[in-house]
Scaffold this motif. Structure first.
Motif, PDB file in Angstrom:
ATOM      1  N   TRP A  81       0.813  -1.209   0.000  1.00  0.00           N
ATOM      2  CA  TRP A  81       0.000   0.000   0.000  1.00  0.00           C
ATOM      3  C   TRP A  81       0.851   1.265   0.000  1.00  0.00           C
ATOM      4  CZ3 TRP A  81       0.593   3.600   3.795  1.00  0.00           C
ATOM      5  CH2 TRP A  81       1.265   3.189   4.958  1.00  0.00           C
ATOM      6  N   TRP A  82       1.975   1.203   0.670  1.00  0.00           N
ATOM      7  CA  TRP A  82       2.835   2.374   0.812  1.00  0.00           C
ATOM      8  C   TRP A  82       3.437   2.808  -0.525  1.00  0.00           C
ATOM      9  CZ3 TRP A  82       7.915   1.923  -0.548  1.00  0.00           C
ATOM     10  CH2 TRP A  82       8.409   0.624  -0.696  1.00  0.00           C
ATOM     11  N   VAL A  83       3.592   1.858  -1.479  1.00  0.00           N
ATOM     12  CA  VAL A  83       4.122   2.213  -2.791  1.00  0.00           C
ATOM     13  C   VAL A  83       3.145   3.157  -3.503  1.00  0.00           C
ATOM     14  CG1 VAL A  83       4.824   1.325  -5.055  1.00  0.00           C
ATOM     15  CG2 VAL A  83       5.440   0.070  -2.968  1.00  0.00           C
ATOM     16  N   LEU A  84       1.863   2.834  -3.444  1.00  0.00           N
ATOM     17  CA  LEU A  84       0.850   3.704  -4.048  1.00  0.00           C
ATOM     18  C   LEU A  84       0.839   5.075  -3.382  1.00  0.00           C
ATOM     19  CD1 LEU A  84      -2.156   1.256  -4.538  1.00  0.00           C
ATOM     20  CD2 LEU A  84      -0.591   2.131  -6.274  1.00  0.00           C
ATOM     21  N   VAL A  85       0.940   5.084  -2.078  1.00  0.00           N
ATOM     22  CA  VAL A  85       0.956   6.363  -1.357  1.00  0.00           C
ATOM     23  C   VAL A  85       2.198   7.168  -1.748  1.00  0.00           C
ATOM     24  CG1 VAL A  85       1.094   7.440   0.924  1.00  0.00           C
ATOM     25  CG2 VAL A  85      -0.456   5.514   0.553  1.00  0.00           C
ATOM     26  N   LEU A  86       3.343   6.501  -1.850  1.00  0.00           N
ATOM     27  CA  LEU A  86       4.571   7.194  -2.248  1.00  0.00           C
ATOM     28  C   LEU A  86       4.427   7.791  -3.652  1.00  0.00           C
ATOM     29  CD1 LEU A  86       7.524   7.957  -1.671  1.00  0.00           C
ATOM     30  CD2 LEU A  86       8.173   5.734  -2.632  1.00  0.00           C
ATOM     31  N   TYR A  87       3.906   6.994  -4.608  1.00  0.00           N
ATOM     32  CA  TYR A  87       3.655   7.529  -5.954  1.00  0.00           C
ATOM     33  C   TYR A  87       2.702   8.716  -5.895  1.00  0.00           C
ATOM     34  CZ  TYR A  87       5.807   3.501  -8.323  1.00  0.00           C
ATOM     35  OH  TYR A  87       6.667   2.558  -8.782  1.00  0.00           O
ATOM     36  N   GLY A  88       1.694   8.603  -5.058  1.00  0.00           N
ATOM     37  CA  GLY A  88       0.733   9.693  -4.912  1.00  0.00           C
ATOM     38  C   GLY A  88       1.368  10.960  -4.378  1.00  0.00           C
ATOM     39  N   LEU A 123      -5.479  10.397  -6.247  1.00  0.00           N
ATOM     40  CA  LEU A 123      -6.092   9.078  -6.466  1.00  0.00           C
ATOM     41  C   LEU A 123      -5.175   7.948  -5.994  1.00  0.00           C
ATOM     42  CD1 LEU A 123      -7.762   9.596  -9.960  1.00  0.00           C
ATOM     43  CD2 LEU A 123      -8.884   9.472  -7.722  1.00  0.00           C
ATOM     44  N   GLN A 124      -3.874   8.084  -6.213  1.00  0.00           N
ATOM     45  CA  GLN A 124      -2.934   7.065  -5.751  1.00  0.00           C
ATOM     46  C   GLN A 124      -2.914   6.990  -4.221  1.00  0.00           C
ATOM     47  OE1 GLN A 124      -2.501   5.163  -8.435  1.00  0.00           O
ATOM     48  NE2 GLN A 124      -0.335   4.999  -8.084  1.00  0.00           N
TER      49      GLN A 124
END
Length: 183
Positions: free
Chosen positions: A13-20, A168-169
């Motif tokens: 989940w943290w990868v999406l948050v980082l990209y966001g 959204l990310q």
């Protein structure tokens, strides 16, 4: 999906948050420094083109390459030339890319107007297609008349897209985290 797959995906989940977060920061930077953003994008295109050129050159030595070596060499050369030009002079590259965008908008606008005229008896609301064509032509003319303003405008729109993407990310990452916690 089974719980094991969801749990595995949920741990990322943290990868999406980082990209966001990166997307949101890029969007904010585009709003704060739109001209510099346009130049940075042109520079980044140059770096990507150089990488493509180097990889294509290396592929020339591969026996199993599926494309003609002549085309591959031409692609490598074109990529390297564009990449070096873009990295060495990103301002000019951004300007040229904007001119290409203006040319495309001009052609697209004319096409849409012609299309609307040709299909006017077959559909209702064809005026909206024609209007989109007129707006594309107007935008093309504006880009050609004021390229610097056009670059800033494009950078701002890229900033808007980056902000939406980032938000959204982050939302997707938080939902994924919540899902992983329930498993």
């Amino acid at each position: 999906m089974n719980a094991g797959v969801l749990r595995t995906v949920g741990r990322s989940w943290w990868v999406l948050v980082l990209y966001g977060v990166i997307g949101v920061l890029f969007g904010i930077a585009a709003f704060l420094w739109p001209a510099k953003t346009a130049v940075a994008i042109a520079w980044a295109f140059g770096v990507m083109a150089i990488a493509e050129g180097v990889l294509s050159l290396l592929a020339l030595f591969d026996r199993n390459v599926s494309v003609s070596k002549g085309w591959l060499a031409l692609y490598a050369l074109a990529s390297l030339v564009f990449g070096v030009l873009a990295v060495s002079n990103p301002v000019a590259t951004a300007g040229v890319l904007l001119l290409i965008l203006a040319a495309w908008l001009l052609v697209a606008g004319i096409y849409r107007i012609v299309l609307a005229i040709r299909i006017r008896k077959a559909i209702t609301g064809e005026w909206m297609i024609a209007l989109s064509g007129v707006l594309a032509i107007v935008l093309a003319v504006m880009f050609l008349m004021r390229p610097a303003a056009g670059l800033v405008t494009v950078a701002l729109w890229i900033g808007v897209a980056a902000l939406f993407y980032g938000v959204l990310q982050i939302i997707a990452g938080m939902r994924l985290r919540k899902l992983a916690d329930t498993l």
